[in-house]
Design a protein around this motif. Structure first.
Motif, PDB file in Angstrom:
ATOM      1  N   TRP A 169       0.801  -1.224   0.000  1.00  0.00           N
ATOM      2  CA  TRP A 169       0.000   0.000   0.000  1.00  0.00           C
ATOM      3  C   TRP A 169       0.835   1.276   0.000  1.00  0.00           C
ATOM      4  CZ3 TRP A 169      -4.947  -0.988  -0.911  1.00  0.00           C
ATOM      5  CH2 TRP A 169      -5.431  -2.266  -0.592  1.00  0.00           C
ATOM      6  N   VAL A 170       1.998   1.225   0.604  1.00  0.00           N
ATOM      7  CA  VAL A 170       2.803   2.443   0.740  1.00  0.00           C
ATOM      8  C   VAL A 170       4.246   2.142   0.354  1.00  0.00           C
ATOM      9  CG1 VAL A 170       3.572   4.285   2.284  1.00  0.00           C
ATOM     10  CG2 VAL A 170       1.322   3.232   2.626  1.00  0.00           C
ATOM     11  N   ALA A 171       4.783   2.947  -0.556  1.00  0.00           N
ATOM     12  CA  ALA A 171       6.173   2.785  -0.984  1.00  0.00           C
ATOM     13  C   ALA A 171       7.104   3.537  -0.042  1.00  0.00           C
ATOM     14  CB  ALA A 171       6.341   3.301  -2.411  1.00  0.00           C
ATOM     15  N   THR A 172       8.368   3.291  -0.183  1.00  0.00           N
ATOM     16  CA  THR A 172       9.352   4.028   0.610  1.00  0.00           C
ATOM     17  C   THR A 172       9.542   5.421   0.019  1.00  0.00           C
ATOM     18  OG1 THR A 172      11.234   3.305  -0.732  1.00  0.00           O
ATOM     19  CG2 THR A 172      10.560   1.865   1.097  1.00  0.00           C
ATOM     20  N   ALA A 173      10.182   6.279   0.783  1.00  0.00           N
ATOM     21  CA  ALA A 173      10.444   7.638   0.298  1.00  0.00           C
ATOM     22  C   ALA A 173      11.372   7.625  -0.910  1.00  0.00           C
ATOM     23  CB  ALA A 173      11.045   8.481   1.422  1.00  0.00           C
ATOM     24  N   GLU A 174      12.224   6.600  -1.006  1.00  0.00           N
ATOM     25  CA  GLU A 174      13.174   6.524  -2.120  1.00  0.00           C
ATOM     26  C   GLU A 174      12.512   6.071  -3.421  1.00  0.00           C
ATOM     27  OE1 GLU A 174      15.067   6.633   1.639  1.00  0.00           O
ATOM     28  OE2 GLU A 174      13.700   5.068   0.889  1.00  0.00           O
ATOM     29  N   THR A 175      11.374   5.389  -3.329  1.00  0.00           N
ATOM     30  CA  THR A 175      10.766   4.832  -4.539  1.00  0.00           C
ATOM     31  C   THR A 175       9.386   5.407  -4.871  1.00  0.00           C
ATOM     32  OG1 THR A 175       9.768   2.999  -3.280  1.00  0.00           O
ATOM     33  CG2 THR A 175      11.983   2.644  -4.196  1.00  0.00           C
ATOM     34  N   SER A 176       8.789   6.138  -3.961  1.00  0.00           N
ATOM     35  CA  SER A 176       7.412   6.600  -4.165  1.00  0.00           C
ATOM     36  C   SER A 176       7.311   7.637  -5.277  1.00  0.00           C
ATOM     37  CB  SER A 176       6.868   7.206  -2.871  1.00  0.00           C
ATOM     38  OG  SER A 176       5.608   7.809  -3.097  1.00  0.00           O
ATOM     39  N   ALA A 177       6.331   7.450  -6.161  1.00  0.00           N
ATOM     40  CA  ALA A 177       6.062   8.440  -7.206  1.00  0.00           C
ATOM     41  C   ALA A 177       5.443   9.702  -6.623  1.00  0.00           C
ATOM     42  CB  ALA A 177       5.135   7.837  -8.261  1.00  0.00           C
ATOM     43  N   HIS A 178       4.896   9.610  -5.425  1.00  0.00           N
ATOM     44  CA  HIS A 178       4.359  10.810  -4.786  1.00  0.00           C
ATOM     45  C   HIS A 178       5.483  11.775  -4.404  1.00  0.00           C
ATOM     46  CE1 HIS A 178       0.062   9.900  -4.383  1.00  0.00           C
ATOM     47  NE2 HIS A 178       0.402   8.641  -4.154  1.00  0.00           N
ATOM     48  N   VAL A 179       6.599  11.240  -3.958  1.00  0.00           N
ATOM     49  CA  VAL A 179       7.708  12.093  -3.524  1.00  0.00           C
ATOM     50  C   VAL A 179       8.294  12.872  -4.699  1.00  0.00           C
ATOM     51  CG1 VAL A 179      10.030  12.095  -2.505  1.00  0.00           C
ATOM     52  CG2 VAL A 179       8.227  10.656  -1.525  1.00  0.00           C
ATOM     53  N   THR A 180       8.282  12.281  -5.871  1.00  0.00           N
ATOM     54  CA  THR A 180       8.789  12.987  -7.053  1.00  0.00           C
ATOM     55  C   THR A 180       7.717  13.847  -7.720  1.00  0.00           C
ATOM     56  OG1 THR A 180       8.284  11.080  -8.462  1.00  0.00           O
ATOM     57  CG2 THR A 180      10.505  11.202  -7.503  1.00  0.00           C
ATOM     58  N   GLY A 181       6.490  13.793  -7.206  1.00  0.00           N
ATOM     59  CA  GLY A 181       5.409  14.586  -7.788  1.00  0.00           C
ATOM     60  C   GLY A 181       4.788  13.959  -9.015  1.00  0.00           C
ATOM     61  N   ASP A 182       5.014  12.648  -9.208  1.00  0.00           N
ATOM     62  CA  ASP A 182       4.534  11.973 -10.411  1.00  0.00           C
ATOM     63  C   ASP A 182       3.277  11.143 -10.185  1.00  0.00           C
ATOM     64  OD1 ASP A 182       6.586  12.850 -12.207  1.00  0.00           O
ATOM     65  OD2 ASP A 182       7.979  11.497 -11.174  1.00  0.00           O
ATOM     66  N   ALA A 183       2.636  11.303  -9.035  1.00  0.00           N
ATOM     67  CA  ALA A 183       1.410  10.550  -8.749  1.00  0.00           C
ATOM     68  C   ALA A 183       0.444  11.438  -7.987  1.00  0.00           C
ATOM     69  CB  ALA A 183       1.721   9.291  -7.939  1.00  0.00           C
ATOM     70  N   VAL A 184      -0.843  11.210  -8.239  1.00  0.00           N
ATOM     71  CA  VAL A 184      -1.877  11.948  -7.529  1.00  0.00           C
ATOM     72  C   VAL A 184      -3.001  10.981  -7.176  1.00  0.00           C
ATOM     73  CG1 VAL A 184      -3.066  12.639  -9.667  1.00  0.00           C
ATOM     74  CG2 VAL A 184      -3.374  13.989  -7.579  1.00  0.00           C
ATOM     75  N   ASP A 185      -3.530  11.123  -5.978  1.00  0.00           N
ATOM     76  CA  ASP A 185      -4.670  10.319  -5.540  1.00  0.00           C
ATOM     77  C   ASP A 185      -5.921  11.185  -5.644  1.00  0.00           C
ATOM     78  OD1 ASP A 185      -2.806   8.397  -4.990  1.00  0.00           O
ATOM     79  OD2 ASP A 185      -2.934   8.580  -2.805  1.00  0.00           O
ATOM     80  N   ILE A 186      -6.926  10.664  -6.343  1.00  0.00           N
ATOM     81  CA  ILE A 186      -8.138  11.426  -6.639  1.00  0.00           C
ATOM     82  C   ILE A 186      -9.344  10.797  -5.950  1.00  0.00           C
ATOM     83  CG2 ILE A 186      -9.722  12.135  -8.479  1.00  0.00           C
ATOM     84  CD1 ILE A 186      -7.133  13.691  -8.505  1.00  0.00           C
ATOM     85  N   GLY A 187     -10.246  11.599  -5.493  1.00  0.00           N
ATOM     86  CA  GLY A 187     -11.511  11.152  -4.928  1.00  0.00           C
ATOM     87  C   GLY A 187     -12.588  12.137  -5.339  1.00  0.00           C
ATOM     88  N   PRO A 188     -13.837  11.875  -5.001  1.00  0.00           N
ATOM     89  CA  PRO A 188     -14.379  10.661  -4.379  1.00  0.00           C
ATOM     90  C   PRO A 188     -14.602   9.559  -5.402  1.00  0.00           C
ATOM     91  CG  PRO A 188     -16.110  12.263  -4.720  1.00  0.00           C
ATOM     92  CD  PRO A 188     -14.839  12.925  -5.165  1.00  0.00           C
ATOM     93  N   ALA A 189     -15.484   8.606  -5.068  1.00  0.00           N
ATOM     94  CA  ALA A 189     -15.652   7.419  -5.905  1.00  0.00           C
ATOM     95  C   ALA A 189     -16.153   7.758  -7.306  1.00  0.00           C
ATOM     96  CB  ALA A 189     -16.607   6.433  -5.225  1.00  0.00           C
TER      97      ALA A 189
END
Length: 241
Positions: A169-189
């Protein structure tokens, strides 16, 4: 009564009548003057819209030097300690924490503003199109600082009981696309459902099967469609470090 006495009596009555008329005229003039002054000079009070109940000359609705600015509609007020809108164990909005109600257009928050520019542009374009269908995108997570990512990983380990399960569910800080700004989580359903159907048109693809909210930019998706998602982050070769 002699004729001379009649003349004197008539004269006295005339003078009395004139005096009464003059007195009434003077009273009327004074009354009009006072009435005009009352109209021309309104009384200022705390209940008056133009009053100065603050005691410093400010109108009732004018902010003073100690008044706090009001937040935008739909957002919670900043806490009084000055740490920002949201604080979670030392990480704040400056680390990418997202308060409720933030949209993809809200550049006040680093979680949105620090996304990859191409990703942000694509998400905003998609959000504009979705709005015509009555669907609004909210950002539940975007860019994250390494400190925030590590915090989320520790929380996941505590929740799932092991680092192996947390890694789904959660990547490390070294591998997460969120840390590089390359991922976004969108809601709602309804927003994720809209993206599932239309996201590829904007190069936006769901990357993990267990995370229908997690989207990344795949520029070729507009022509070739999105690649099949990985079952979860542990199957993503980019994260195998």
């Amino acid at each position: 009564m002699s004729s001379s006495e009649q003349v004197r009596t008539t004269a006295r009555r005339a003078r009395s009548t004139i005096a009464v008329v003059l007195a009434l005229a003077v009273a009327a003039v004074i009354g009009l003057a006072l009435g005009y002054q009352a109209v021309a000079t309104p009384v200022l009070s705390a209940a008056s819209p133009g009053g100065a109940p603050h005691g410093d000359g400010r109108a009732a609705d004018a902010p003073g030097p100690g008044d706090r600015a009001r937040p935008a509609p739909g957002l919670p007020p900043p806490p009084p300690d000055g740490t920002g809108w949201a604080v979670t164990d030392g990480v704040t909005v400056d680390d990418g924490v997202v308060p409720d109600g933030v949209t993809v257009f809200d550049g006040r928050f680093p979680a949105v503003a620090d996304l990859d520019p191409d990703l942000l542009s694509a998400v905003r374009e998609a959000a504009t199109a979705a709005a015509h269908d009555g669907v609004e995108f909210s950002v539940t997570s975007g860019w994250r600082s390494p400190a925030y990512q590590e915090h989320l990983l520790r929380e996941a380990v505590a929740e799932y009981g092991s680092a192996e399960e947390a890694a789904r569910w959660v990547a490390t800080a070294e591998t997460s696309a969120h840390v590089t700004g390359d991922a976004v989580d969108i809601g709602p359903a309804d927003a994720t459902a809209w993206l599932s159907e239309h996201g590829a048109e904007y190069g936006l693809c769901q990357v993990y099967g267990n995370e229908p909210w997690h989207y990344e930019l795949r520029p070729g998706a507009a022509e070739d469609g999105c690649p099949a998602p990985y079952a979860d982050p542990t199957h993503d070769p980019r994260l195998q470090q």
